[in-house]
Enzyme design. Structure first.
Site, short mmCIF file in Angstrom:
data_model
loop_
_atom_site.label_atom_id
_atom_site.label_comp_id
_atom_site.label_asym_id
_atom_site.label_seq_id
_atom_site.Cartn_x
_atom_site.Cartn_y
_atom_site.Cartn_z
N GLY A 1 0.75 -1.25 0.00
CA GLY A 1 0.00 0.00 0.00
C GLY A 1 0.77 1.29 0.00
O GLY A 1 0.18 2.36 -0.20
N CYS B 1 -12.27 4.12 -28.75
CA CYS B 1 -13.59 4.63 -29.09
C CYS B 1 -14.43 4.85 -27.83
O CYS B 1 -15.49 4.24 -27.67
CB CYS B 1 -14.29 3.66 -30.02
SG CYS B 1 -13.34 3.32 -31.48
N TYR C 1 0.56 -1.14 -12.23
CA TYR C 1 -0.83 -1.19 -12.68
C TYR C 1 -1.01 -0.45 -14.00
O TYR C 1 -2.06 0.15 -14.24
CB TYR C 1 -1.77 -0.66 -11.58
CG TYR C 1 -1.54 -1.33 -10.25
CD1 TYR C 1 -1.87 -2.67 -10.08
CD2 TYR C 1 -0.95 -0.65 -9.18
CE1 TYR C 1 -1.62 -3.30 -8.87
CE2 TYR C 1 -0.70 -1.29 -7.98
CZ TYR C 1 -1.04 -2.61 -7.83
OH TYR C 1 -0.80 -3.24 -6.63
N TYR D 1 -9.66 5.14 -11.87
CA TYR D 1 -9.62 5.81 -10.57
C TYR D 1 -9.55 7.32 -10.66
O TYR D 1 -9.35 7.99 -9.64
CB TYR D 1 -8.37 5.38 -9.77
CG TYR D 1 -8.10 3.91 -9.68
CD1 TYR D 1 -8.97 3.05 -9.00
CD2 TYR D 1 -6.94 3.38 -10.23
CE1 TYR D 1 -8.68 1.71 -8.90
CE2 TYR D 1 -6.65 2.03 -10.12
CZ TYR D 1 -7.52 1.20 -9.46
OH TYR D 1 -7.24 -0.13 -9.34
N GLU E 1 3.93 -6.58 1.74
CA GLU E 1 3.68 -6.97 0.35
C GLU E 1 3.61 -5.77 -0.58
O GLU E 1 2.54 -5.49 -1.14
CB GLU E 1 2.33 -7.68 0.25
CG GLU E 1 2.22 -8.94 1.04
CD GLU E 1 0.79 -9.46 1.07
OE1 GLU E 1 0.63 -10.65 1.25
OE2 GLU E 1 -0.15 -8.65 0.91
N PRO E 2 4.70 -5.06 -0.78
CA PRO E 2 4.64 -3.89 -1.65
C PRO E 2 4.54 -4.26 -3.13
O PRO E 2 5.17 -5.23 -3.57
CB PRO E 2 5.97 -3.19 -1.37
CG PRO E 2 6.88 -4.29 -0.95
CD PRO E 2 6.03 -5.28 -0.21
N GLY E 3 3.77 -3.51 -3.87
CA GLY E 3 3.69 -3.67 -5.32
C GLY E 3 4.08 -2.36 -5.98
O GLY E 3 5.19 -2.17 -6.46
N ARG E 4 3.14 -1.42 -5.92
CA ARG E 4 3.32 -0.11 -6.56
C ARG E 4 4.64 0.57 -6.20
O ARG E 4 5.32 1.10 -7.07
CB ARG E 4 2.15 0.80 -6.12
CG ARG E 4 2.15 2.16 -6.76
CD ARG E 4 1.15 3.10 -6.06
NE ARG E 4 -0.09 2.42 -5.71
CZ ARG E 4 -1.16 2.35 -6.50
NH1 ARG E 4 -1.15 2.96 -7.66
NH2 ARG E 4 -2.23 1.69 -6.13
N ARG F 1 -5.59 3.47 -15.38
CA ARG F 1 -5.80 4.13 -14.10
C ARG F 1 -6.49 5.48 -14.18
O ARG F 1 -7.31 5.80 -13.31
CB ARG F 1 -4.49 4.21 -13.30
CG ARG F 1 -3.93 2.83 -12.94
CD ARG F 1 -2.77 2.90 -11.97
NE ARG F 1 -3.15 3.45 -10.69
CZ ARG F 1 -2.93 4.68 -10.29
NH1 ARG F 1 -2.30 5.54 -11.07
NH2 ARG F 1 -3.34 5.08 -9.12
C1 LIG Z 1 -2.58 -5.18 -4.39
C2 LIG Z 1 -2.13 -5.83 -3.15
C3 LIG Z 1 -0.87 -5.56 -2.63
C4 LIG Z 1 0.04 -4.52 -3.21
O1 LIG Z 1 -0.47 -3.25 -3.06
P1 LIG Z 1 0.38 -1.96 -3.46
O2 LIG Z 1 -0.51 -0.84 -3.14
O3 LIG Z 1 0.67 -2.08 -4.92
O4 LIG Z 1 1.63 -1.96 -2.64
C5 LIG Z 1 -0.47 -6.27 -1.51
N1 LIG Z 1 -1.27 -7.19 -0.94
C6 LIG Z 1 -2.50 -7.48 -1.42
C7 LIG Z 1 -3.32 -8.51 -0.76
C8 LIG Z 1 -2.98 -6.80 -2.54
O5 LIG Z 1 -4.20 -7.07 -3.00
#
Ligand SMILES: *Cc1c(COP(=O)(O)O)cnc(C)c1O
Length: 433
Positions: free
Chosen positions: A250, A363, A392, A336, A292-295, A332
Site C-alpha cells: 500500500g 472509441c 498497474y 480511478y 507486500e509492496p507492489g506499486r 488508471r
Molecule cells: C494489491 C495488493 C498488494 C500490493 O499493493 P500496493 O498498493 O501495490 O503496494 C499487496 N497485498 C495485497 C493482498 C494486494 O491485493
C-alpha cells in the site's frame, strides 16, 4: 525537467542532444527503434528499490520478509529479478501462480491470495506446494480443508483480516474497511470465526494473520492504528500458532509534482516499530513481520512513451492532443481518476506554452490520459512520456479496439533489453476457433 524529476526514475537525465534519457538510453532513440507506445523500466531502479525494501525491514528484524505483489507488474523479467533479490512473491490467481513458478520461484516462497479462489486454483496451489495461502472466506477454508484432505497434505495459511482502518486514499482502492469484499472483519466476529475454523480444520494449519488496508497510502499513520487493532485481536483469540503478521502493501508513490510520499525507510520504521510495540504492550511474543509492496517497487521505475497522432483545436473549448495508446495500456486515469504528469522526450526542458487534454486512441470519450495539463507545443509526430506508469499500467493492459499490447524494455547503463515484445495482430485472433 527539475520539478518533474521526482516522478521520473532516478537515472533520468538529459542527453547531449537535449533528449530525455533513462538508464543511459535516449527515449527518442528507443521510440524509433521499438515503436510506441513503449513501456520503459529503469532496471537499476527496480533492483535498488527491492534492496532498499529488504534492508529497511531487516534492519528491524533479520527474519522480516518482503513479498512483491506481482499484480502490479508481472513480466517474467521482473519476477526473475524479484527472486534474484531474495524477495518472496505474492500471486492472486492460478495464472499469477503459473507465472511465478515459470520465473523460477521455489513454491515455498510464493504467497497465494485471492478473495474468490476456485477449486482448480486451490488444487494448483496445493499441487505446487505454495508456502502460504491467504484465506479469504469460510467457504474457502472448508474447501481448502477438503481438497488438502483428499491430497493428504496440510497447508499453511494466513487469515486475511479487515481491521476497519480506512486510510485517506481513493475510495475505490481502499480495502481495509468493514464493508469490503476482502477478508474477515474484526468487527462482528468474522475474523475470530475464521481463526476458529482453521484451528479445528485437520488439513489447514494457521500460521498467522494478513491485512492489507489499502493502496497508494501517504498516511502511514494508518499502519499503527491497524497494528493496535490486530494485537488486540491476537490477544483475544490467543497467540498460539499466529507467528506471522503480514501487514500487506500500500505505500504510495508520487504521480504528480505536488505528491510527497513517505520513503520506504520511513514506512518500514513505522510498520516494524508499531507491530513490535503493540505485541509487546499486549504481552504477546513478537511475530515475524511480512509486507507486500507492489506499486512502491515498480511504479516510479517505469514510464510510457507515446507518439502524438494529431491535435484538434476546438475554438473556445480546448486543444486535444491524441496519442497512439490510451486506456488499453494505462487504465488508471479512467478507473480511478488517476492524475499523471507528462514530459516531452525530445524537449524535456521546454517551457509549457499551451493547455491541453491528452487523449488516447480508443472509441470511448472517457479514454483520457490527462484531463488538463500545460505542455510545450505538441504536434503530430512528437513524443510524449508519462512518468510513474510502472505499476498497474501494462499489468492492466487489454486489447480493446484490437489494440496490441505494448513492448516492454528494461534499460540500464546505456543498454536496452526488450523483456516483452509488442503483441502482434496474429495474436489477436490466435485463440479464436
Ligand atoms: C494489491 C495488493 C498488494 C500490493 O499493493 P500496493 O498498493 O501495490 O503496494 C499487496 N497485498 C495485497 C493482498 C494486494 O491485493
Amino acid at each position: 525537467m527539475q520539478p518533474l524529476s521526482h516522478v521520473l526514475p532516478p537515472s533520468a537525465a538529459t542527453t547531449a542532444d537535449g533528449h530525455l534519457s533513462i538508464g543511459g538510453c535516449d527515449l527518442v532513440a528507443l521510440a524509433e527503434e521499438h515503436g510506441t507506445p513503449l513501456v520503459v523500466y529503469d532496471a537499476g531502479a527496480l533492483r535498488d528499490t527491492m534492496q532498499r525494501y529488504l534492508q529497511a525491514f531487516r534492519a528491524h528484524d533479520p527474519h522480516a520478509e518482503v513479498i512483491y505483489a506481482s499484480k502490479a507488474f508481472w513480466a517474467q523479467a521482473v519476477l526473475r529479478m524479484v527472486h534474484e533479490e531474495d524477495l518472496r512473491v505474492d500471486v492472486a490467481s492460478g495464472g499469477e501462480l503459473f507465472m511465478a513458478l515459470h520465473a523460477g520461484f521455489p513454491p515455498q516462497k510464493i504467497v497465494m491470495h485471492g478473495n474468490a479462489k476456485d477449486a482448480r486454483e486451490i488444487n494448483e496451489a496445493l499441487e505446487a506446494r505454495v508456502g502460504l495461502l491467504v484465506c479469504d472466506s469460510l467457504d474457502e477454508i472448508a474447501l481448502l480443508n477438503h481438497i488438502a484432505g483428499e491430497r493428504g497434505v496440510v497447508q499453511d495459511v494466513l487469515i486475511r483480516v479487515t481491521p476497519g482502518v480506512k486510510p485517506s486514499t481513493h475510495e475505490y482502492i481502499s480495502t481495509g474497511q468493514l464493508d469490503s469484499k476482502f477478508g474477515f472483519s474484526l468487527e462482528g466476529g468474522l475474523a475470530a470465526a475464521a481463526v476458529a475454523a482453521c484451528r479445528t480444520a485437520t488439513h489447514v494449519n494457521i500460521v498467522g494473520l494478513h491485512c492489507h488496508i489499502g493502496s497508494q497510502i501517504f498516511e502511514i499513520g494508518a499502519y499503527p492504528v491497524a497494528a493496535q487493532l490486530l494485537a488486540a485481536f491476537v490477544k483475544e483469540v490467543g497467540r498460539d500458532g499466529l507467528d506471522i503478521m503480514d501487514m500487506g502493501g500500500g505505500l504510495g508513490i508520487a504521480y504528480g509534482r505536488a505528491d510527497d510520499p513517505p520513503s520506504v525507510e520511513a514506512y518500514a520504521d513505522t510498520v516494524m516499530e508499531a507491530v513490535f510495540a503493540e505485541w509487546d504492550a499486549a504481552g504477546l511474543e513478537r511475530p515475524r513481520v511480512m509486507v507486500e509492496p507492489g506499486r512502491s517497487i515498480v511504479g516510479r521505475a517505469g514510464v510510457t512513451v507515446y507518439r502524438v497522432t494529431g491535435t484538434k483545436d476546438i475554438p473556445g473549448v480546448r486543444r486535444y492532443v491524441a496519442v497512439d495508446g490510451g486506456m488499453s495500456d494505462l487504465m488508471r486515469p479512467m478507473l480511478y481518476g488517476a492524475v499523471y504528469e507528462a514530459i516531452l522526450p525530445e524537449r524535456p526542458e521546454a517551457e509549457a506554452s499551451e493547455h491541453v487534454r491528452l487523449v488516447g486512441k480508443h472509441c470511448e470519450s472517457g479514454d483520457v490520459l490527462i484531463k488538463e495539463i500545460d505542455l510545450p507545443h505538441l504536434e503530430a509526430g512528437n513524443l510524449v512520456c508519462l512518468p510513474a506508469t510502472g505499476a498497474y499500467g501494462v499489468a492492466m493492459a487489454s486489447n480493446y479496439n484490437g489494440v496490441t499490447r505494448p513492448a516492454v524494455v528494461f534499460v540500464e547503463n546505456g543498454e536496452a533489453t526488450v523483456v516483452v515484445r509488442r503483441e502482434t495482430y496474429g495474436e489477436l485472433v490466435s485463440r479464436d476457433a
